[in-house]
Write an enzyme that holds these catalytic residues in place. Sequence first.
Site, PDB file in Angstrom:
ATOM      1  N   LYS A  68      -7.841   2.138 -21.828  1.00  0.00           N
ATOM      2  CA  LYS A  68      -8.163   1.555 -23.139  1.00  0.00           C
ATOM      3  C   LYS A  68      -7.106   0.514 -23.515  1.00  0.00           C
ATOM      4  CE  LYS A  68      -9.328   3.028 -27.882  1.00  0.00           C
ATOM      5  NZ  LYS A  68      -9.434   4.167 -28.837  1.00  0.00           N
ATOM      6  N   SER A 125     -13.897   4.480 -31.648  1.00  0.00           N
ATOM      7  CA  SER A 125     -13.358   3.203 -31.216  1.00  0.00           C
ATOM      8  C   SER A 125     -13.265   3.067 -29.691  1.00  0.00           C
ATOM      9  CB  SER A 125     -11.963   3.009 -31.806  1.00  0.00           C
ATOM     10  OG  SER A 125     -11.034   3.912 -31.228  1.00  0.00           O
ATOM     11  N   SER A 180     -12.604   9.090 -32.255  1.00  0.00           N
ATOM     12  CA  SER A 180     -12.765   7.912 -31.389  1.00  0.00           C
ATOM     13  C   SER A 180     -12.908   8.206 -29.903  1.00  0.00           C
ATOM     14  CB  SER A 180     -11.590   6.958 -31.582  1.00  0.00           C
ATOM     15  OG  SER A 180     -11.747   6.245 -32.777  1.00  0.00           O
TER      16      SER A 180
END
Lengths: 95, 494
Positions: free
Chosen positions: B80, B158, B182
């Site tokens: 990420k 997210s 998330s």
Amino acid sequence: MSIDIETAARVAKLARIKVEDDDLPALAGEFNAILGFIEQLQELDVDDVEPMTSVTPMRLKRRPDEVTDGHQQARVLANAPDAREGFFAVPKVVE
Amino acid sequence: MMSDLNTLTIAEARDALRKGETTSADLTEACLAAIDRADALGAVAHKTPEIALERAKAADDRLKAREEAPAMCGIPLGIKDLFCTEGVPSQAASRILEGFRPEYESTVSAKLKAAGAVMLGKLNMDEFAMGSSNETSVYGNAVNPWKVGDAPLTPGGSSGGSASAVAADLCLAATGTDTGGSIRQPAAFTGTVGLKPTYGRCSRWGIVAFASSLDQAGPMTKTVRDAAIMGAAMMGHDAKDSTSADMPVPDFEAMLTGDIRGKVIGIPKEYRMDGMPEAIETLWSQGAEMLKDAGAEIRDISLPHTKYALPAYYVIAPAEASSNLARYDGVRFGHRAQLAQGDGITEMYEKTRAEGFGDEVKRRVMVGTYVLSAGFYDAYYNRARKVRALIKRDFEEVFAAGVDSILTPATPSAAFELGRDVSDPVEMYLNDVFTVTVNLAGLPGISVPVGLDAKGLPLGLQLIGRPWEEGDLLNTAYALESAAGFVAKPSKWW
């Protein structure tokens, strides 16, 4: 609790985010929607509750107070938008 | 060479590598090829093929040397964009970190690297991890590989790029982070597994901070077994994060027996929301039935302060964000605005932050500034911290009464369309209604794919465990996964 345009402008100033005057009414509206949602917290009686400070009670670890890092000036400055003579350069701060 | 190497799980790849049936270089090349064909998914923001091939070669050498290589050795992963990776763009999907190349590596990605894992690239996400649909990213939307009709769907957020990449087999697994849901919400939207460990399990050092008392990294994988393997590799004490727990990390994989006889599973009545889609309600009952059939006891429980979790979160998270994001000032890294004649340092800050932050980030920073400002600190921030203590106490009481894990829906709906009108920011916040309590209480939670809705979109259930008992939680999740037998994959359109 309702946020007016002046309050929205004051918050933007405190947060150091430039918001154009034309955008302030919409911003105040969004603040009001979010704060209206948060308002539910007032329903609860929390007088005798201790605020939560940590997830699990843990004593912070200690270590000797000594220098463990340093001498990395070039790496510290490597990502600076404006670095000169070993310093971060910014517009004039003191007249 | 085996076919479709990118579709393997971590466990399958690990075993194949040890039997000499494949190499890390072959696995990595299969993933890199899949990534190059998947630009339509917007999942990978920065591709790092040179680094990937170099690390794959090193992993193959290590595996050949017959030293005891860690389980993650040679496994190709997506990272990420929130994780700082040395020399590789790490910008939290924000314009304000454009051009930033960290001089250091986050502890979690460093641990994976040291274990021999291969980084394929940096994955898309909501800006500063603030969002539930991956629509606040400076890179543009990440898209869900699952599709119904023509309209592209969100992979959630997210960690939307991570979820999309894992579901589309662009990597074997990915790192995610979870502040209010998330990891778990995007996992549920994409038919994948997402584990948020107990707060303190994974070091936060080198992960771009959103809300420090809530943020926690975790694995996003294709199976529960993979979450056990990769999760263990990400966890462990780190002197550089004072909130990281100095506790041994058990061998979670060895704890996956599937035997949950006698375990008590709580079903919290407060999670039965008005207007919840019937498919979610049905899935939840089916999940409870599956665990019961596996020998667990199902018990109705109450977590009375649940409805106050989201409002408390939307005080605490913005407050911490406003403080954490104060560092983006155009001085030390990232974007600095062009200044006009006569502009001073205040104008530099204000213009830089106005240009660099997106609308949702600005909104949260300003809400946080407001709730922390003089005269409001007690009414909002301190009150929210007290409510947080009550939410945590709800869980403690249930666990003290003998409940081992709690079963809830992961999300209030299946994946929704990208670009739908969200003029009311609060509406988007409701996505986290089932997940956010877990962050506030610091507990471990996992999302497991369990079924499809009427349109054929994946749905997940969440299991919540006792603090530090990820092993037990993963085993219950493993039993649920085995009973659900979820094997559906998205049909390839990209």
